[in-house]
Design a protein around this motif. Structure first.
Motif, PDB file in Angstrom:
ATOM      1  N   MET A   1       0.932  -1.130   0.052  1.00 42.85           N
ATOM      2  CA  MET A   1      -0.023   0.029   0.021  1.00 42.85           C
ATOM      3  C   MET A   1       1.051   1.168  -0.091  1.00 42.85           C
ATOM      4  SD  MET A   1      -3.219   0.890   2.660  1.00 42.85           S
ATOM      5  CE  MET A   1      -2.758   2.193   3.620  1.00 42.85           C
ATOM      6  N   ALA A   2       0.493   2.214  -0.896  1.00 40.32           N
ATOM      7  CA  ALA A   2       1.287   3.436  -0.855  1.00 40.32           C
ATOM      8  C   ALA A   2       1.152   4.161   0.525  1.00 40.32           C
ATOM      9  CB  ALA A   2       0.673   4.483  -1.904  1.00 40.32           C
ATOM     10  N   ASP A   3       2.100   5.132   0.630  1.00 42.30           N
ATOM     11  CA  ASP A   3       2.019   6.044   1.959  1.00 42.30           C
ATOM     12  C   ASP A   3       0.483   6.669   2.198  1.00 42.30           C
ATOM     13  OD1 ASP A   3       4.549   5.176   2.644  1.00 42.30           O
ATOM     14  OD2 ASP A   3       5.383   7.056   1.662  1.00 42.30           O
ATOM     15  N   ALA A   4      -0.093   6.544   3.380  1.00 38.37           N
ATOM     16  CA  ALA A   4      -1.239   7.097   3.731  1.00 38.37           C
ATOM     17  C   ALA A   4      -1.087   8.601   3.606  1.00 38.37           C
ATOM     18  CB  ALA A   4      -1.720   6.883   5.027  1.00 38.37           C
ATOM     19  N   VAL A   5      -2.048   9.291   3.194  1.00 38.24           N
ATOM     20  CA  VAL A   5      -2.227  10.747   3.094  1.00 38.24           C
ATOM     21  C   VAL A   5      -2.641  11.109   4.584  1.00 38.24           C
ATOM     22  CG1 VAL A   5      -3.452  12.843   2.382  1.00 38.24           C
ATOM     23  CG2 VAL A   5      -2.902  10.859   0.873  1.00 38.24           C
ATOM     24  N   VAL A   6      -2.072  11.963   5.325  1.00 33.76           N
ATOM     25  CA  VAL A   6      -2.543  12.450   6.658  1.00 33.76           C
ATOM     26  C   VAL A   6      -3.250  13.612   6.569  1.00 33.76           C
ATOM     27  CG1 VAL A   6      -1.353  13.203   8.916  1.00 33.76           C
ATOM     28  CG2 VAL A   6      -0.314  11.530   7.437  1.00 33.76           C
ATOM     29  N   ILE A   7      -4.676  13.432   7.121  1.00 30.94           N
ATOM     30  CA  ILE A   7      -5.563  14.383   7.204  1.00 30.94           C
ATOM     31  C   ILE A   7      -5.330  14.855   8.812  1.00 30.94           C
ATOM     32  CG2 ILE A   7      -7.934  15.173   7.219  1.00 30.94           C
ATOM     33  CD1 ILE A   7      -6.709  14.181   4.296  1.00 30.94           C
ATOM     34  N   ILE A  59     -10.759  20.094   9.429  1.00 26.87           N
ATOM     35  CA  ILE A  59      -9.641  19.157   9.122  1.00 26.87           C
ATOM     36  C   ILE A  59      -8.672  19.983   8.311  1.00 26.87           C
ATOM     37  CG2 ILE A  59     -11.112  17.012   9.051  1.00 26.87           C
ATOM     38  CD1 ILE A  59     -11.590  17.417   6.076  1.00 26.87           C
ATOM     39  N   GLU A  60      -7.601  19.526   8.304  1.00 27.66           N
ATOM     40  CA  GLU A  60      -6.435  20.155   7.387  1.00 27.66           C
ATOM     41  C   GLU A  60      -6.095  19.078   6.477  1.00 27.66           C
ATOM     42  OE1 GLU A  60      -1.875  21.474   7.672  1.00 27.66           O
ATOM     43  OE2 GLU A  60      -3.256  22.133   9.207  1.00 27.66           O
ATOM     44  N   ILE A  61      -6.522  19.161   5.014  1.00 29.68           N
ATOM     45  CA  ILE A  61      -6.276  18.527   3.857  1.00 29.68           C
ATOM     46  C   ILE A  61      -5.030  19.055   3.165  1.00 29.68           C
ATOM     47  CG2 ILE A  61      -7.154  17.513   1.502  1.00 29.68           C
ATOM     48  CD1 ILE A  61     -10.125  18.856   2.800  1.00 29.68           C
ATOM     49  N   PRO A  62      -3.947  17.901   2.922  1.00 28.91           N
ATOM     50  CA  PRO A  62      -2.644  18.540   2.255  1.00 28.91           C
ATOM     51  C   PRO A  62      -2.972  19.144   0.828  1.00 28.91           C
ATOM     52  CG  PRO A  62      -2.750  16.253   2.917  1.00 28.91           C
ATOM     53  CD  PRO A  62      -4.128  16.691   3.153  1.00 28.91           C
ATOM     54  N   GLU A  63      -2.311  20.078   0.479  1.00 22.95           N
ATOM     55  CA  GLU A  63      -2.427  20.424  -0.786  1.00 22.95           C
ATOM     56  C   GLU A  63      -2.312  19.714  -1.868  1.00 22.95           C
ATOM     57  OE1 GLU A  63      -0.088  24.047  -3.871  1.00 22.95           O
ATOM     58  OE2 GLU A  63       0.046  24.331  -1.444  1.00 22.95           O
ATOM     59  N   GLY A  64      -3.170  19.332  -2.953  1.00 25.20           N
ATOM     60  CA  GLY A  64      -3.154  18.608  -4.051  1.00 25.20           C
ATOM     61  C   GLY A  64      -4.146  17.642  -3.753  1.00 25.20           C
ATOM     62  N   PHE A  65      -5.028  17.767  -2.723  1.00 28.39           N
ATOM     63  CA  PHE A  65      -6.087  16.607  -2.310  1.00 28.39           C
ATOM     64  C   PHE A  65      -7.387  17.489  -1.977  1.00 28.39           C
ATOM     65  CE2 PHE A  65      -1.914  14.564  -1.489  1.00 28.39           C
ATOM     66  CZ  PHE A  65      -2.261  13.156  -2.280  1.00 28.39           C
ATOM     67  N   GLU A  66      -8.401  16.794  -1.931  1.00 27.69           N
ATOM     68  CA  GLU A  66      -9.608  16.981  -1.547  1.00 27.69           C
ATOM     69  C   GLU A  66     -10.322  16.072  -0.618  1.00 27.69           C
ATOM     70  OE1 GLU A  66     -13.156  17.152  -4.335  1.00 27.69           O
ATOM     71  OE2 GLU A  66     -12.217  15.708  -5.461  1.00 27.69           O
ATOM     72  N   VAL A  67     -11.287  16.326   0.044  1.00 26.13           N
ATOM     73  CA  VAL A  67     -12.080  15.249   0.438  1.00 26.13           C
ATOM     74  C   VAL A  67     -13.455  15.269  -0.009  1.00 26.13           C
ATOM     75  CG1 VAL A  67     -13.221  14.707   2.944  1.00 26.13           C
ATOM     76  CG2 VAL A  67     -10.783  15.197   2.751  1.00 26.13           C
ATOM     77  N   GLN A  68     -13.947  14.213  -0.294  1.00 33.52           N
ATOM     78  CA  GLN A  68     -15.284  13.994  -0.869  1.00 33.52           C
ATOM     79  C   GLN A  68     -16.413  13.339   0.212  1.00 33.52           C
ATOM     80  OE1 GLN A  68     -15.063  11.724  -4.441  1.00 33.52           O
ATOM     81  NE2 GLN A  68     -13.706  13.198  -5.422  1.00 33.52           N
TER      82      GLN A  68
END
Length: 153
Positions: A1-7, A59-68
Motif C-alpha cells: 500500500m502507498a503511503d497514507a495521506v495524513v489528514i 480538518i486540514e487537507i494537504p495541498e493537491g488533495f480534496e475530501v469528498q
C-alpha cells in the motif's frame, strides 16, 4: 500500500470528544465513515427535510488533495437518507467546521442520532486545469449529443 495521506483533525470546543474520528470500517473501504456530533441532542428529519449536521471537527487537507463527502448506501436504501450535494467537496484551503448536509428523501421521519455514522469521506487527488478559449473543438462520434444520447441500454 502507498503511503497514507495524513489528514490533520481538530475538535471544536463544546463537542463530545468520545465520538470517534472518521474511520475505515474494513481494510478495503474507500470511504471513512464520519459521525454526527450533536451535544445539544438528536435531530429529527421529516420527509423532504434537510439539515446541516455537525461533526464537531475541522480538518486540514494537504495541498493537491480534496475530501469528498458521500452518502452511506445503507442509510439511503433503508431510510432514504442522502446528501443533496453529493459528492460534496472540501478544498485543501478550507479550515472551517465540518458539517454534512443530510436530506430525508424517504417517506417516514428519521432521527439523526448523536454519534451515528452519517456519511463517508473519500480522499482524492486534485488536478487543476488550465482553461483555454479556442475557436472550435475536435469532433467525436458522440458529438453534441446530450443526456440519453448514447442509447437506453
Amino acid at each position: 500500500m502507498a503511503d497514507a495521506v495524513v489528514i490533520r483533525v481538530t475538535r471544536d470546543a463544546g463537542f463530545d470528544a468520545a465520538v470517534p474520528l472518521p474511520a475505515y470500517e474494513t481494510a478495503g473501504a474507500a470511504g471513512a465513515d464520519i459521525r454526527a456530533n450533536l451535544p445539544d441532542g438528536d435531530v429529527l428529519l421529516e420527509p423532504g427535510a434537510r439539515a446541516l449536521i455537525s461533526t464537531g471537527l475541522r480538518i486540514e487537507i494537504p495541498e493537491g488533495f480534496e475530501v469528498q463527502i458521500r452518502p452511506r448506501s445503507g442509510l439511503a436504501l433503508k431510510h432514504g437518507i442522502t446528501l443533496p450535494n453529493a459528492p460534496g467537496t472540501i478544498d485543501s484551503d478550507y479550515r472551517g467546521p465540518l458539517g454534512v448536509i443530510v436530506m430525508n428523501a424517504g417517506d417516514a421521519p428519521f432521527v439523526v442520532e448523536h454519534g451515528a455514522r452519517i456519511a463517508q469521506i473519500v480522499v482524492a487527488p486534485v488536478v487543476q486545469a488550465e482553461f483555454a478559449l479556442d475557436s472550435g473543438l475536435s469532433e467525436t462520434a458522440r458529438g453534441a449529443g446530450g443526456f440519453g444520447s448514447t442509447g437506453t441500454n
